[in-house]
Write an enzyme that holds these catalytic residues in place. Structure first.
Site, PDB file in Angstrom:
ATOM      1  N   SER A   1       2.921  -7.531   6.229  1.00  0.00           N
ATOM      2  CA  SER A   1       1.700  -6.599   6.646  1.00  0.00           C
ATOM      3  C   SER A   1       0.440  -7.278   6.238  1.00  0.00           C
ATOM      4  O   SER A   1      -0.030  -8.299   6.844  1.00  0.00           O
ATOM      5  CB  SER A   1       2.033  -5.349   5.598  1.00  0.00           C
ATOM      6  OG  SER A   1       0.799  -4.350   6.012  1.00  0.00           O
ATOM      7  N   HIS A   2      -0.274  -6.628   5.106  1.00  0.00           N
ATOM      8  CA  HIS A   2      -1.692  -7.197   4.938  1.00  0.00           C
ATOM      9  C   HIS A   2      -1.839  -8.405   3.783  1.00  0.00           C
ATOM     10  O   HIS A   2      -2.642  -9.014   3.646  1.00  0.00           O
ATOM     11  CB  HIS A   2      -2.728  -6.243   4.198  1.00  0.00           C
ATOM     12  CG  HIS A   2      -1.709  -5.449   3.267  1.00  0.00           C
ATOM     13  ND1 HIS A   2      -0.761  -4.650   3.432  1.00  0.00           N
ATOM     14  CD2 HIS A   2      -1.679  -5.508   2.129  1.00  0.00           C
ATOM     15  CE1 HIS A   2      -0.119  -4.064   2.440  1.00  0.00           C
ATOM     16  NE2 HIS A   2      -1.015  -4.760   1.453  1.00  0.00           N
TER      17      HIS A   2
ATOM     18  N   ASP B   1      -4.740  -4.594  10.251  1.00  0.00           N
ATOM     19  CA  ASP B   1      -4.171  -5.525   9.241  1.00  0.00           C
ATOM     20  C   ASP B   1      -3.323  -6.612   9.836  1.00  0.00           C
ATOM     21  O   ASP B   1      -3.102  -6.591  11.176  1.00  0.00           O
ATOM     22  CB  ASP B   1      -3.575  -4.817   8.188  1.00  0.00           C
ATOM     23  CG  ASP B   1      -2.221  -4.164   8.618  1.00  0.00           C
ATOM     24  OD1 ASP B   1      -2.175  -4.031   9.873  1.00  0.00           O
ATOM     25  OD2 ASP B   1      -1.385  -4.355   7.854  1.00  0.00           O
TER      26      ASP B   1
ATOM     27  N   ASP C   1      -0.055  -6.872  10.619  1.00  0.00           N
ATOM     28  CA  ASP C   1       1.028  -6.625  11.372  1.00  0.00           C
ATOM     29  C   ASP C   1       0.457  -5.460  12.482  1.00  0.00           C
ATOM     30  O   ASP C   1       1.319  -4.753  13.214  1.00  0.00           O
ATOM     31  CB  ASP C   1       2.235  -6.331  10.907  1.00  0.00           C
ATOM     32  CG  ASP C   1       2.228  -5.078   9.716  1.00  0.00           C
ATOM     33  OD1 ASP C   1       1.025  -4.798   9.273  1.00  0.00           O
ATOM     34  OD2 ASP C   1       3.165  -4.320   9.934  1.00  0.00           O
TER      35      ASP C   1
ATOM     36  N   ASP D   1      -0.583  -2.099  11.701  1.00  0.00           N
ATOM     37  CA  ASP D   1      -0.185  -0.549  11.544  1.00  0.00           C
ATOM     38  C   ASP D   1      -1.485  -0.224  10.376  1.00  0.00           C
ATOM     39  O   ASP D   1      -1.441   1.200  10.638  1.00  0.00           O
ATOM     40  CB  ASP D   1       1.058  -0.496  10.856  1.00  0.00           C
ATOM     41  CG  ASP D   1       1.365  -1.156   9.677  1.00  0.00           C
ATOM     42  OD1 ASP D   1       0.543  -1.960   9.105  1.00  0.00           O
ATOM     43  OD2 ASP D   1       2.317  -1.244   8.793  1.00  0.00           O
ATOM     44  N   ARG D   2      -2.187  -0.898  10.064  1.00  0.00           N
ATOM     45  CA  ARG D   2      -3.283  -0.210   9.110  1.00  0.00           C
ATOM     46  C   ARG D   2      -4.661  -0.050  10.056  1.00  0.00           C
ATOM     47  O   ARG D   2      -4.859  -0.861  11.047  1.00  0.00           O
ATOM     48  CB  ARG D   2      -3.526  -0.979   8.005  1.00  0.00           C
ATOM     49  CG  ARG D   2      -2.277  -0.895   6.908  1.00  0.00           C
ATOM     50  CD  ARG D   2      -2.837  -1.656   5.754  1.00  0.00           C
ATOM     51  NE  ARG D   2      -1.699  -1.356   4.676  1.00  0.00           N
ATOM     52  CZ  ARG D   2      -1.832  -1.437   3.494  1.00  0.00           C
ATOM     53  NH1 ARG D   2      -2.754  -1.690   3.043  1.00  0.00           N
ATOM     54  NH2 ARG D   2      -0.669  -1.197   2.731  1.00  0.00           N
TER      55      ARG D   2
ATOM     56  N   LYS E   1       2.805   3.803  11.236  1.00  0.00           N
ATOM     57  CA  LYS E   1       1.520   3.948  11.253  1.00  0.00           C
ATOM     58  C   LYS E   1       0.837   3.155  12.535  1.00  0.00           C
ATOM     59  O   LYS E   1       1.598   2.005  12.663  1.00  0.00           O
ATOM     60  CB  LYS E   1       0.735   3.712   9.972  1.00  0.00           C
ATOM     61  CG  LYS E   1       1.098   2.623   9.281  1.00  0.00           C
ATOM     62  CD  LYS E   1       0.519   2.681   8.058  1.00  0.00           C
ATOM     63  CE  LYS E   1       0.917   1.225   7.067  1.00  0.00           C
ATOM     64  NZ  LYS E   1       1.689   1.699   6.055  1.00  0.00           N
TER      65      LYS E   1
END
Ligand code: G1P
Ligand code: ZN
Length: 544
Positions: A113-114, A278, A280, A282-283, A377
């Site tokens: 992710s982030h 982010d 990947d 999703d944010r 998300k």
């Protein structure tokens, strides 16, 4: 046959966290480490023979190597087809969509992710099930159990597959479809939103916006969407070229880590709208000119304005938010006369509610917003929601948010993170806070009376599973809350998250700086847990 069985022995640290297994790259680079986890995942799945699996990642360091291992293991474990993003790239939302669109059995998504990337950064892997969402706890528990007993894995001993050109190839008996990672996702967005209205907004001479892809996966998606489909100028996307180390940055779209964007949008002559996503994809972070929209408010405002977006014109079945997310969406749900579900932290808890049509929109305070269009998300989806709402309402971001507060009141909200504190200190702190709960109810703190104090547990109304110990919460009579949780995604020591919320309905008190508005509760939060005295930290690592 090129299939071989390799002997291995268990690693004792392969318990999936809030979102799959996340570790330092160097941990994943140990011999058999990735293979053990992938085989433990496959062993937890019935009937995988003859099925389709989607594979892709956010392009971070070690992504190409991991993809090759996974494809060879998928072939050896009997999958008949793999769908892979070109160059091994897929944003998390695009992967979720591909699983659904192709009726795939599941998917393996490679991302942390982030978290920062690069040889000394983080790597991660998670399994998503056939609805496109993260595997529920039943499956992650089974995967973890398998990691503790694994003694062999199966892999095809073949040359690496070339992933740089789209098309179909084979790996032993498995078909491998290498696809453009962007096209299907953009087509889905075009179905959901009023692209004509957004195009007209973007074409207005007085309107400009800036999207920060943070050198992560959303660069190519943002280019296809904003530039090619919606006519934005190339300069409206910054850091649009994905890099395997994210340019050395920390691709978490918040006021701290997306500072370059914040400086642009907060400049006197800055754009009317700013957003970031982010690692990947999703944010999301949403900004108006010199204005920050908290993720909890963003969910509430998208819900209140959903009728302006074609996909949600006919109404919402419900809203779902994670427990630490502010209660702003609850007020919108009450006004719309629809349920608002409160789930533990982590997107995996939304899947059942979305599948059962108990919720249409869902979100987390951690810059995550999404809907029933996929089961993850979705950062760019949230940006498009806002663009669609701006186009329909013809108002600025700050005017829309202020109108919302005037109508519903404001849930002042902040999260204080203390990263990399020694695990033993963090565990003891949490235990002590919980032990103090019995004497807390009825006490007056920060001029409020404690109404409840508990460790949050969740009963899933769809599959009736039970998840306990999901965070310590203290609720006050006026709706204010203090919540303590330990992160399930951190990779160094423990990360303590403290969530602080209070509600204000006095229309003259709606524009106070949140740290000021919440100052008394922030002090209580520190004192109750003894954060500074136990950790020696005088301030949080990150405030969002
Ligand atoms: C964090 C967020 C959580 C989110 C998860 C994955 O988990 O708090 O809302 O679902 O990342 O993006 P945590 O580190 O708090 O366990
Ligand atoms: Zn992410």
């Amino acid at each position: 046959m090129s299939m071989i069985t390799v002997s291995t022995s268990p690693f004792d640290d392969q318990k999936p966290g809030t979102s799959g297994l996340r570790k330092k790259v160097t941990v994943f680079q140990q011999a058999h480490y990735l293979e053990n986890f992938v085989q433990s995942t496959f062993n937890a799945l019935d009937d995988k023979k003859g099925k389709t699996i989607v594979v892709g990642g956010d392009g971070r360091f070690y992504n190409p190597e991991a993809i090759q291992v996974i494809l060879k293991m998928a072939a050896a474990n009997g999958f008949s087809r793999a769908i892979v993003g070109q160059h091994g790239l897929l944003s998390t939302p695009a992967a979720s969509h591909l699983i659904r669109k192709n009726n795939a059995y599941g998917g393996l998504i490679l991302s942390a992710s982030h978290n920062p990337a690069g040889p000394s950064g983080d790597f991660g892997i998670k399994y998503n099930v056939s609805n496109g969402g993260p595997a529920p706890e039943m499956i992650t528990d089974a995967i973890f159990a398998n990691t503790k007993t694994i003694d062999h894995y199966q892999i095809a001993e073949l040359d690496d597959i070339k992933l740089d050109v789209t098309g179909t190839t084979t790996l032993s008996e498995m078909t491998v479809d290498i696809i453009d990672p962007v096209v299907d996702y953009v087509a889905l967005m075009a179905e959901l939103f009023d692209f004509d209205a957004i195009r007209a907004l973007i074409a207005q001479p007085g309107f400009s916006f800036c999207f920060d892809a943070m050198h992560a996966i959303t660069g190519p998606y943002a280019t296809a969407l904003f530039q090619e489909a919606l006519g934005a100028s190339p300069t409206s996307i910054i850091n649009g070229v994905p890099l395997s180390d994210f340019g050395g940055g920390h691709p978490d779209p918040n006021l701290t880590y997306a500072k370059e964007l914040v400086d642009i949008v907060f400049a006197d002559d800055g754009p009317q709208f700013g957003a970031a996503s982010d690692g990947d994809g999703d944010r999301n972070m949403i900004l108006g000119h010199q204005f920050f929209v908290t993720p909890s408010d963003s969910l509430a405002i998208i819900a209140a304005n959903a009728h302006l977006i074609p996909a949600y014109q006919s109404g919402l079945s419900g809203i779902a938010r994670s427990m630490p997310t502010s209660q702003a969406p609850d007020r919108v749900a009450a006004a719309l006369n629809i349920p608002c579900h409160e789930t533990p932290t982590g997107w995996k808890f939304f899947g059942n509610l979305l599948d059962a049509n108990a919720a249409t929109l869902c979100g987390e305070e951690s810059f995550g917003t999404g809907s029933n269009h996929i089961r993850e998300k979705d950062g760019l989806w949230a940006v498009l929601c806002w663009l669609n709402i701006l186009a329909a309402r013809k108002q600025s971001v700050s005017a829309i948010v202020n109108d919302h507060w005037q109508q519903y009141g404001r849930n002042y909200y902040t999260r204080h993170d203390y990263e990399a504190i020694p695990s033993d200190i963090a565990q003891k702190m949490m235990a002590d806070v919980e032990n103090g709960f019995s004497s807390l109810v009825g006490q007056t703190l920060a001029n409020r009376t404690v109404r409840y104090a508990d460790n949050f547990s969740y009963h899933d109304p769809v599959d009736h599973s039970h998840s306990s110990q999901q965070g310590l919460r203290i609720g006050f009579d006026d709706g204010a809350r203090l919540i303590y949780r330990l992160s399930g995604t951190g990779t160094e020591g423990a990360t303590l998250r403290v969530y602080i919320e209070s509600y204000e309905s006095d229309s003259a008190q709606l524009n106070i700086e949140p740290q000021t508005a919440l100052a008394d509760l922030i002090a209580v939060a520190d004192e109750l847990a003894g954060i500074s005295s136990r950790t020696g930290r005088t301030a949080p690592t990150v405030i969002t």
